[in-house]
Design a protein around this motif. Structure first.
Motif, PDB file in Angstrom:
ATOM      1  N   ALA A 158       0.810  -1.220   0.000  1.00 16.67           N
ATOM      2  CA  ALA A 158       0.000   0.000   0.000  1.00 16.67           C
ATOM      3  C   ALA A 158       0.838   1.262   0.000  1.00 16.67           C
ATOM      4  O   ALA A 158       0.381   2.321  -0.441  1.00 16.67           O
ATOM      5  N   ILE A 159       2.071   1.175   0.488  1.00 16.52           N
ATOM      6  CA  ILE A 159       2.926   2.368   0.528  1.00 16.52           C
ATOM      7  C   ILE A 159       3.801   2.476  -0.718  1.00 16.52           C
ATOM      8  O   ILE A 159       4.388   3.522  -0.977  1.00 16.52           O
ATOM      9  N   GLY A 160       3.871   1.412  -1.523  1.00 21.53           N
ATOM     10  CA  GLY A 160       4.761   1.423  -2.669  1.00 21.53           C
ATOM     11  C   GLY A 160       4.104   1.049  -3.983  1.00 21.53           C
ATOM     12  O   GLY A 160       3.552   1.892  -4.684  1.00 21.53           O
ATOM     13  N   LEU A 161       4.128  -0.235  -4.306  1.00 24.85           N
ATOM     14  CA  LEU A 161       3.694  -0.690  -5.623  1.00 24.85           C
ATOM     15  C   LEU A 161       2.223  -0.379  -5.899  1.00 24.85           C
ATOM     16  O   LEU A 161       1.844  -0.145  -7.054  1.00 24.85           O
ATOM     17  N   GLY A 162       1.387  -0.356  -4.858  1.00 25.09           N
ATOM     18  CA  GLY A 162      -0.026  -0.066  -5.056  1.00 25.09           C
ATOM     19  C   GLY A 162      -0.268   1.304  -5.664  1.00 25.09           C
ATOM     20  O   GLY A 162      -0.728   1.421  -6.812  1.00 25.09           O
ATOM     21  N   PRO A 163       0.050   2.397  -4.946  1.00 26.09           N
ATOM     22  CA  PRO A 163      -0.221   3.732  -5.498  1.00 26.09           C
ATOM     23  C   PRO A 163       0.775   4.192  -6.549  1.00 26.09           C
ATOM     24  O   PRO A 163       0.412   4.915  -7.478  1.00 26.09           O
ATOM     25  N   VAL A 164       2.044   3.817  -6.427  1.00 25.16           N
ATOM     26  CA  VAL A 164       3.068   4.350  -7.329  1.00 25.16           C
ATOM     27  C   VAL A 164       2.845   3.871  -8.765  1.00 25.16           C
ATOM     28  O   VAL A 164       3.065   4.627  -9.720  1.00 25.16           O
ATOM     29  N   PHE A 165       2.385   2.638  -8.943  1.00 20.03           N
ATOM     30  CA  PHE A 165       2.100   2.145 -10.300  1.00 20.03           C
ATOM     31  C   PHE A 165       1.101   3.042 -11.013  1.00 20.03           C
ATOM     32  O   PHE A 165       1.341   3.517 -12.132  1.00 20.03           O
ATOM     33  N   TRP A 166      -0.041   3.310 -10.361  1.00 16.96           N
ATOM     34  CA  TRP A 166      -1.084   4.107 -11.015  1.00 16.96           C
ATOM     35  C   TRP A 166      -0.625   5.537 -11.257  1.00 16.96           C
ATOM     36  O   TRP A 166      -1.005   6.164 -12.262  1.00 16.96           O
ATOM     37  N   LEU A 167       0.197   6.063 -10.375  1.00 13.48           N
ATOM     38  CA  LEU A 167       0.710   7.421 -10.557  1.00 13.48           C
ATOM     39  C   LEU A 167       1.688   7.490 -11.727  1.00 13.48           C
ATOM     40  O   LEU A 167       1.574   8.352 -12.608  1.00 13.48           O
ATOM     41  N   LEU A 168       2.651   6.582 -11.754  1.00 15.60           N
ATOM     42  CA  LEU A 168       3.676   6.642 -12.789  1.00 15.60           C
ATOM     43  C   LEU A 168       3.103   6.470 -14.187  1.00 15.60           C
ATOM     44  O   LEU A 168       3.513   7.164 -15.126  1.00 15.60           O
TER      45      LEU A 168
END
Length: 478
Positions: free
Chosen positions: A371-381
């Motif tokens: 939740a602190i990394g791959l979850g949100p960062v994927f959709w942002l990048l």
């Protein structure tokens, strides 16, 4: 003037940006709600329908159940494949409205379905709406947000995904005593209506408007979401990118774009094959196997949902301060370790009740790191790294990969457990998490604090030999 000028966030116009982003992020709520609600509803759908035949043909009940569950994923693949091109053609806002209608219709059909076949049709329609939402939600928010707060605003989409999952768990619990699965599935109509009504009053993406030759409309939207001194600069940046791009599908495979296509596809696959949806879909099953009773396993699942939401909030608070790469790399490192511990918990004999607590703690920490990394960062990048005129198409492409990987993991998890055991399966996911860590360290750029046009210009410069080609070539202002 730097695009990170604090005036962008200090100006009162940003209250409007927050409203727009929050409404658009309801796309994620639809996504998360549907993902979480079916696990509880299926317990009671079995009691309503005879899951032994489909369209007049006798079929093993487990396969029928699998088709019901995976119908939304199949629909999401279709929706994501169509959504990217539609976002470029119809506009971001219009596609959000279309997606809300499709999701509403799918939820309504499921709530009143007289047969399992009709239920499957509703699930597929629901999935098409989710596919649209998973493409256009982050895309719209990224294009309407000022650079200084874009990361946190786009990450609202991930927060609403995790909130939707948690709400689904609570809805399942609320209607479980009466076995009212139709209410569970039908309540998805509520956020669909809120999303539709809210977006009717919201503006279109300024970047898409300019691309359509509507410069004054684009200027008007920017004036509502930026300090006055930034409007002219950002409009000129948009003009430059429109002037230099051809906007065809082939642009995705141009040498300077191809590295970011590889990054997006890789992140899309790794977000799923590292096992997150085994936790979302099968957490009660996993915990029951450690000795927890039914009620205790459901309560532990709700706890996992709470951790998911809480750590997503932490990611939102950090993502524009620390950057994308630090969160992504630390999150993947933590996921790798926790999956290793989880595998050990199931491997070591004689732990009795202790294994349940170790498994629960490992699962919660694994979800926290996701939740602190791959979850949100994927959709942002994936909302940041592509050229404007093919941004929708590129996001649609990588989102199709994401949903296909989701379907693959959900269909293979129980079979992997049969072949390798629970320990071997979690170690396999841990190995894939380590590969994801290496992939991200080598290839994923930092985009903190840059306008979308600056990110694109830096990637062009890097590809054409002026930069070293290192992952941090997409610079920040720090």
């Amino acid at each position: 003037m730097s695009t990170t000028d604090t005036g962008d966030v200090a100006d009162g116009r940003n209250s409007f940006v927050y409203v727009v982003a929050a409404l658009a992020a309801l796309n994620g709520l639809l996504f998360g709600f549907d993902t979480g609600v079916i696990s509880g509803a299926m317990l009671y759908i079995r009691d309503t329908f005879e899951l032994t035949a489909l369209f007049g043909y006798a079929i093993d009940p487990s396969y029928v159940e699998g088709i019901v569950v995976s119908g939304a994923m199949v629909g999401a693949i279709v929706g994501a494949a169509l959504g990217g091109r539609l976002a470029d053609r119809l506009g971001r806002r219009r596609l959000i409205l279309v997606g809300a209608v499709v999701f509403f219709v799918g939820s309504l059909i499921m709530a009143v379905a007289p047969t399992v076949e009709v239920l499957i049709v509703g699930r597929i329609l629901d999935g098409v709406g989710i596919g649209f939402a998973s493409v256009v939600g982050p895309l719209y928010i990224s294009e309407i947000s000022p650079p200084k707060i874009r990361g946190s605003l786009v990450s609202l989409n991930q927060l609403t995904i995790t909130s939707g999952i948690l709400i689904a768990y609570l809805v399942n619990y609320a209607f479980a005593s009466g076995g009212e699965w139709r209410w569970m599935l039908g309540l998805g109509m509520v956020p669909a209506v809120v999303l539709f009504v809210g977006m009717v009053f919201m503006p279109e993406s300024p970047r898409w408007l300019y691309e359509q030759g509507r410069e004054e409309d684009a200027r008007e939207v920017l004036a509502r979401t930026r300090v006055e001194s930034r409007v002219g600069d950002e409009l000129r940046e948009i003009e430059e990118t429109v002037r230099t791009e051809s906007g065809t599908l082939r642009d995705l495979f141009q040498p300077w774009v191809r590295p970011m296509l590889i990054v997006g596809v890789g992140l899309a696959a790794f977000q799923q094959v590292t096992g997150i949806n085994t936790v979302i879909y099968y957490a009660p099953t996993i915990l029951e196997s450690t000795g927890f009773a039914d009620t205790a396993s459901i309560l532990a699942t709700v706890g996992i949902g709470v951790v998911n939401v809480a750590m997503t909030v932490v990611a939102i608070l950090l993502i524009d301060r620390t950057g994308r790469r630090p969160l992504l790399l630390s999150g993947l490192a933590g996921m790798t370790v926790m999956l290793g511990v989880l595998g050990v918990a199931f491997y070591v004999p004689g732990l009795s009740g202790l294994v349940g607590w170790i498994a629960t703690g490992s699962l919660m920490l694994y979800v926290a790191f996701f939740a602190i990394g791959l979850g949100p960062v994927f959709w942002l990048l994936i909302a940041e790294i592509y050229p404007m005129q093919v941004r929708g198409t590129a996001m649609g492409t990588v989102t199709v990969v994401n949903w296909a990987a989701n379907l693959l993991v959900s269909l293979t998890f129980l079979r992997l457990v049969d072949v390798f055991g629970q320990s071997g399966t979690f170690w396999l996911y841990g190995g894939l998490s380590f590969l994801a860590l290496v992939f991200c360290y080598q290839l994923v750029p930092e985009t903190k604090g840059r306008s979308l046009e600056e990110i694109e210009a830096d990637l062009r410069e890097t590809a054409f030999g002026s930069e070293t080609g290192r992952p941090d070539a997409v610079k920040s202002d720090d």
